[in-house]
Each structure stands twice: as C-alpha cells, then as structure tokens.
Design an enzyme around this catalytic site. Structure first.
Site, PDB file in Angstrom:
ATOM      1  N   ASP A   1      -8.359   5.254   3.960  1.00  0.00           N
ATOM      2  CA  ASP A   1      -8.012   4.174   3.044  1.00  0.00           C
ATOM      3  C   ASP A   1      -9.226   3.344   2.653  1.00  0.00           C
ATOM      4  O   ASP A   1      -9.315   2.881   1.516  1.00  0.00           O
ATOM      5  CB  ASP A   1      -6.947   3.273   3.677  1.00  0.00           C
TER       6      ASP A   1
ATOM      7  N   ASN B   1       0.852  -1.175   0.000  1.00  0.00           N
ATOM      8  CA  ASN B   1       0.000   0.000   0.000  1.00  0.00           C
ATOM      9  C   ASN B   1       0.897   1.237   0.000  1.00  0.00           C
ATOM     10  O   ASN B   1       1.778   1.362   0.841  1.00  0.00           O
ATOM     11  CB  ASN B   1      -0.915  -0.031   1.229  1.00  0.00           C
TER      12      ASN B   1
ATOM     13  N   GLU C   1      -2.578  -4.370  -3.428  1.00  0.00           N
ATOM     14  CA  GLU C   1      -2.815  -5.217  -4.596  1.00  0.00           C
ATOM     15  C   GLU C   1      -2.642  -4.431  -5.891  1.00  0.00           C
ATOM     16  O   GLU C   1      -2.081  -4.931  -6.863  1.00  0.00           O
ATOM     17  CB  GLU C   1      -4.221  -5.831  -4.539  1.00  0.00           C
TER      18      GLU C   1
ATOM     19  N   CYS D   1     -10.230  -5.052  -0.914  1.00  0.00           N
ATOM     20  CA  CYS D   1     -11.411  -4.191  -0.935  1.00  0.00           C
ATOM     21  C   CYS D   1     -12.117  -4.359  -2.285  1.00  0.00           C
ATOM     22  O   CYS D   1     -11.648  -5.092  -3.155  1.00  0.00           O
ATOM     23  CB  CYS D   1     -10.987  -2.729  -0.725  1.00  0.00           C
TER      24      CYS D   1
ATOM     25  N   HIS E   1      -3.486   0.979  -3.426  1.00  0.00           N
ATOM     26  CA  HIS E   1      -3.552  -0.082  -2.418  1.00  0.00           C
ATOM     27  C   HIS E   1      -2.483  -1.132  -2.717  1.00  0.00           C
ATOM     28  O   HIS E   1      -1.892  -1.142  -3.807  1.00  0.00           O
ATOM     29  CB  HIS E   1      -4.933  -0.715  -2.420  1.00  0.00           C
TER      30      HIS E   1
ATOM     31  N   CYS F   1      -9.802  -3.311  -5.298  1.00  0.00           N
ATOM     32  CA  CYS F   1      -8.769  -4.304  -5.609  1.00  0.00           C
ATOM     33  C   CYS F   1      -9.396  -5.595  -6.127  1.00  0.00           C
ATOM     34  O   CYS F   1      -8.867  -6.213  -7.052  1.00  0.00           O
ATOM     35  CB  CYS F   1      -7.909  -4.565  -4.373  1.00  0.00           C
TER      36      CYS F   1
END
Length: 145
Positions: A141, A39, A52, A78, A50, A81
């Site tokens: 975030d 991240n 990923e 999330c 992020h 992602c």
C-alpha cells in the site's frame, strides 16, 4: 474526538471488516459530511484506491467543486492522496494519526493546506493491528514492496 473523525474511523473499520486496510475518510463542507470512503486497494485490486481517493471518488458523483472543504482521514495522507487534496482545492486535513505514516504532511503544508494531527490512539491501534497481521499488504500500500 468530533463526529467527523468518528465517521472516518467507522469507515476505516468498515474497510477492515471487508478484508481491506483500515483507513477511512470523510469529506466535510459547511459542517456536513458530503462523502465517505475507505481504502479499497485490496478489495478492488486497485493500487490507487486509498481511503482519501475513494472518498473523493464518491464525492465526485454529487459535488461540483471541492474548493474550501475539509477532509478527515484516519491516517496522514500519502503523497498521492495529498496531491489529490491539493489538486482539488481542499483547504484543511484532519489526520487521526501520523505516527504510522507521515509522508504527505510537508507536501500539504507547502501548498498552504492546514494540517491537524489529532494523534488518536484508536487510529494508531487500527494500523498497528493491521500491520502486525499483514505486513506485506501494508508495504504494498505504501509502495515499499
């Protein structure tokens, strides 16, 4: 814990040491790591960076197709992602934990992606420590602030 999740945890710690959110990811193809990321939202002032996404960004420099690969992330992805994982044809997600955040799991599973929650104490503790020290950063975030 396998070598791939260990590598993702190392990425998470690297991001945390840089003052960022301790979430890391590695992309695996044929038993080998092809990309790593963590991240970078805080470090880069980039709300979409992020763990990923950073990993996929790094892979994009060397990989033509993500089809059939697996991604290891220290936290359950999330929705953003998860969408990228679906878009690029990644077929397996290994999450270090989902206790802290479990938003993308159903979306991934609805699209036929195998999701494995490794339920790792180390991954949970990284997030607990960060959130306790930086609740506002965490809420930004995940889009809660």
């Amino acid at each position: 814990m396998d070598q791939f999740m260990r590598a993702a945890l190392d990425e998470a710690k690297r991001g945390g040491a840089q003052g960022g959110i301790p979430i890391g990811a590695v992309l695996v193809n044929g038993g080998a790591i092809v990309a790593r990321g963590h991240n970078r939202r805080i470090q880069d002032s980039a709300p979409v960076m992020h763990g990923e996404i950073n990993c996929l960004y790094n892979a994009g420099k060397t990989v033509d197709s993500f089809q059939g690969m697996a991604i290891y992330s220290t936290l359950m992805p999330c929705h953003m992602c998860a969408g990228a994982i679906i878009q690029f044809g990644i077929t397996r997600v290994y999450a270090g934990e989902s206790e802290t955040f479990d938003e993308g799991r159903r979306m991934l599973e609805r699209h036929g992606i195998e999701v494995v929650d490794m339920d790792l104490d180390e991954a949970k503790q990284l997030m607990r420590d960060f959130i306790a020290a930086n609740p506002s950063q965490w809420n930004q975030d995940i889009g809660k602030e």
